[in-house]
Motif scaffolding. Structure first.
Motif, PDB file in Angstrom:
ATOM      1  N   ALA A  30       0.828  -1.206   0.000  1.00  0.00           N
ATOM      2  CA  ALA A  30       0.000   0.000   0.000  1.00  0.00           C
ATOM      3  C   ALA A  30       0.861   1.256   0.000  1.00  0.00           C
ATOM      4  CB  ALA A  30      -0.923  -0.008   1.227  1.00  0.00           C
ATOM      5  N   ALA A  31       1.950   1.233   0.814  1.00  0.00           N
ATOM      6  CA  ALA A  31       2.824   2.404   0.864  1.00  0.00           C
ATOM      7  C   ALA A  31       3.472   2.647  -0.485  1.00  0.00           C
ATOM      8  CB  ALA A  31       3.899   2.198   1.944  1.00  0.00           C
ATOM      9  N   GLY A  32       3.973   1.563  -1.100  1.00  0.00           N
ATOM     10  CA  GLY A  32       4.591   1.710  -2.415  1.00  0.00           C
ATOM     11  C   GLY A  32       3.596   2.209  -3.436  1.00  0.00           C
ATOM     12  N   SER A  33       2.360   1.723  -3.353  1.00  0.00           N
ATOM     13  CA  SER A  33       1.328   2.150  -4.295  1.00  0.00           C
ATOM     14  C   SER A  33       1.014   3.626  -4.117  1.00  0.00           C
ATOM     15  CB  SER A  33       0.057   1.316  -4.076  1.00  0.00           C
ATOM     16  OG  SER A  33       0.322  -0.037  -4.320  1.00  0.00           O
ATOM     17  N   TRP A  34       0.994   4.085  -2.845  1.00  0.00           N
ATOM     18  CA  TRP A  34       0.681   5.502  -2.590  1.00  0.00           C
ATOM     19  C   TRP A  34       1.771   6.395  -3.168  1.00  0.00           C
ATOM     20  CZ3 TRP A  34       3.193   9.071   0.758  1.00  0.00           C
ATOM     21  CH2 TRP A  34       2.515  10.287   0.899  1.00  0.00           C
ATOM     22  N   LEU A  35       3.028   5.998  -2.954  1.00  0.00           N
ATOM     23  CA  LEU A  35       4.131   6.813  -3.437  1.00  0.00           C
ATOM     24  C   LEU A  35       4.196   6.832  -4.955  1.00  0.00           C
ATOM     25  CD1 LEU A  35       6.917   5.748  -0.911  1.00  0.00           C
ATOM     26  CD2 LEU A  35       5.772   7.969  -1.034  1.00  0.00           C
ATOM     27  N   ALA A  36       3.822   5.684  -5.561  1.00  0.00           N
ATOM     28  CA  ALA A  36       3.937   5.587  -7.016  1.00  0.00           C
ATOM     29  C   ALA A  36       2.622   5.855  -7.727  1.00  0.00           C
ATOM     30  CB  ALA A  36       4.437   4.187  -7.395  1.00  0.00           C
ATOM     31  N   GLY A  37       1.580   6.134  -6.959  1.00  0.00           N
ATOM     32  CA  GLY A  37       0.279   6.365  -7.559  1.00  0.00           C
ATOM     33  C   GLY A  37      -0.339   5.085  -8.089  1.00  0.00           C
ATOM     34  N   GLY A  38       0.039   3.934  -7.481  1.00  0.00           N
ATOM     35  CA  GLY A  38      -0.457   2.642  -7.927  1.00  0.00           C
ATOM     36  C   GLY A  38      -1.721   2.239  -7.202  1.00  0.00           C
ATOM     37  N   PRO A  39      -2.016   0.920  -7.166  1.00  0.00           N
ATOM     38  CA  PRO A  39      -3.237   0.425  -6.538  1.00  0.00           C
ATOM     39  C   PRO A  39      -3.288   0.771  -5.058  1.00  0.00           C
ATOM     40  CG  PRO A  39      -2.175  -1.266  -7.889  1.00  0.00           C
ATOM     41  CD  PRO A  39      -1.221  -0.141  -7.769  1.00  0.00           C
ATOM     42  N   SER A  40      -4.487   0.877  -4.521  1.00  0.00           N
ATOM     43  CA  SER A  40      -4.678   1.166  -3.105  1.00  0.00           C
ATOM     44  C   SER A  40      -4.398  -0.083  -2.286  1.00  0.00           C
ATOM     45  CB  SER A  40      -6.121   1.617  -2.864  1.00  0.00           C
ATOM     46  OG  SER A  40      -7.016   0.538  -3.114  1.00  0.00           O
ATOM     47  N   GLY A  41      -4.414   0.088  -0.923  1.00  0.00           N
ATOM     48  CA  GLY A  41      -4.209  -1.056  -0.044  1.00  0.00           C
ATOM     49  C   GLY A  41      -5.254  -2.127  -0.246  1.00  0.00           C
ATOM     50  N   ASP A  42      -6.510  -1.717  -0.413  1.00  0.00           N
ATOM     51  CA  ASP A  42      -7.582  -2.681  -0.640  1.00  0.00           C
ATOM     52  C   ASP A  42      -7.354  -3.453  -1.938  1.00  0.00           C
ATOM     53  OD1 ASP A  42      -8.812  -1.949   1.682  1.00  0.00           O
ATOM     54  OD2 ASP A  42     -10.271  -0.611   0.731  1.00  0.00           O
ATOM     55  N   GLU A  43      -6.898  -2.733  -2.960  1.00  0.00           N
ATOM     56  CA  GLU A  43      -6.647  -3.392  -4.238  1.00  0.00           C
ATOM     57  C   GLU A  43      -5.484  -4.364  -4.123  1.00  0.00           C
ATOM     58  OE1 GLU A  43      -6.110   0.119  -6.523  1.00  0.00           O
ATOM     59  OE2 GLU A  43      -8.120   0.030  -7.402  1.00  0.00           O
ATOM     60  N   ALA A  44      -4.464  -3.991  -3.332  1.00  0.00           N
ATOM     61  CA  ALA A  44      -3.326  -4.873  -3.126  1.00  0.00           C
ATOM     62  C   ALA A  44      -3.743  -6.134  -2.378  1.00  0.00           C
ATOM     63  CB  ALA A  44      -2.224  -4.146  -2.355  1.00  0.00           C
ATOM     64  N   ALA A  45      -4.606  -5.959  -1.363  1.00  0.00           N
ATOM     65  CA  ALA A  45      -5.100  -7.118  -0.613  1.00  0.00           C
ATOM     66  C   ALA A  45      -5.904  -8.044  -1.521  1.00  0.00           C
ATOM     67  CB  ALA A  45      -5.952  -6.653   0.563  1.00  0.00           C
TER      68      ALA A  45
END
Length: 257
Positions: A30-45
């Motif tokens: 989730a942290a990596g996604s936030w920094l890179a504008g990628g999937p959210s935590g829910d999407e990662a889960a």
């Protein structure tokens, strides 16, 4: 016998460790996604949940069912236990793998694949079939099924006891429905898996009064499955295989990042 409070504490510790691992993986994603504008935590889960559904064919079955399982304080009186794999069933579907009522109870989650193996304890006195159903439902569906099994105590019902895998030419060759002594059914709320185990005596004797693992591991339990440690065998092997699947999923998730 292992005191319920001690067994509950051990299970809670194991669950907490799995939760920390899972949250670490998801949180990092989730942290990596936030920094890179990628999937959210829910999407990662959700992606991790989906990846878990493919574990059965991306990881060798003999890795998912290790040759040796060790259970720390998993036996009667808090004794350590060791079990050895004696057979692996061909992977396939769930047709005819369960008694009708258990098949009906699991039906809402669907069945994509069923993997099974037989284990024997170090004293050669018990045999245990362990199975993992990879379901077809989503995260919401698994949580709903877990809630139903928990609130209705379906895992303790004798008419929902899992079937053993009778492997010819092995110590489990006579392990049939009448030999079932103890059992455990675990519906995971965070992964597409139902993990179960059923135990019996290695000499093939019939057991007229089988008991669920939670009951057979209570302090002071006097049933034959409790006295023989067969409830501990079912619970211990099921817990060990669940940990193996979670470990392999964590490795697969890390490798994909």
């Amino acid at each position: 016998m292992l005191a319920p409070s001690r067994r509950l504490a051990w299970r809670k510790a194991a669950a907490a460790a799995c939760l920390v691992l899972g949250l670490g993986l998801i949180g990092g994603a989730a942290a990596g996604s936030w920094l890179a504008g990628g999937p959210s935590g829910d999407e990662a889960a959700a992606a991790t949940f989906t990846d878990a559904r493919d574990l059965w064919h991306s990881v060798p079955v003999r890795t998912l069912f290790p040759h040796t399982l060790h259970g720390t304080a998993a036996g009667p009186g808090g004794a350590d236990r060791t079990w050895y794999r004696i057979a692996v069933a061909p992977d396939g579907g769930c047709a005819k793998a369960f008694d009708p009522l258990l098949a009906k109870a699991l039906a809402p989650a669907g069945c994509k694949r069923l993997l099974r193996a037989d284990y024997m304890d170090a004293t050669h006195s018990s045999v245990i079939t362990v199975g993992v159903v990879t379901t077809r439902t989503d995260l919401t569906g698994m949580r709903a099924l877990n809630k139903r099994f928990t609130t209705e105590r379906l895992a303790t019902r004798r008419d929902l006891m899992p079937r053993p895998y009778t492997a010819p030419g092995t110590p489990a060759a006579e392990f049939g429905p009448d030999q079932r002594a103890g059992w455990s059914v675990q519906v995971l709320p965070d992964a597409p898996f139902v993990v179960y185990a059923v135990s019996g005596f290695a000499d093939g004797r019939a057991v007229p009064d089988p008991r669920p693992a939670d009951e057979a591991t209570r302090t002071g339990a006097t049933s034959a499955p409790a006295q023989a440690g067969l409830g501990h065998d079912a619970a211990g092997v099921a817990d060990g295989i669940e940990r193996t699947f979670r470990t392999q999923l964590a490795k697969a998730t890390e490798a994909a990042e």
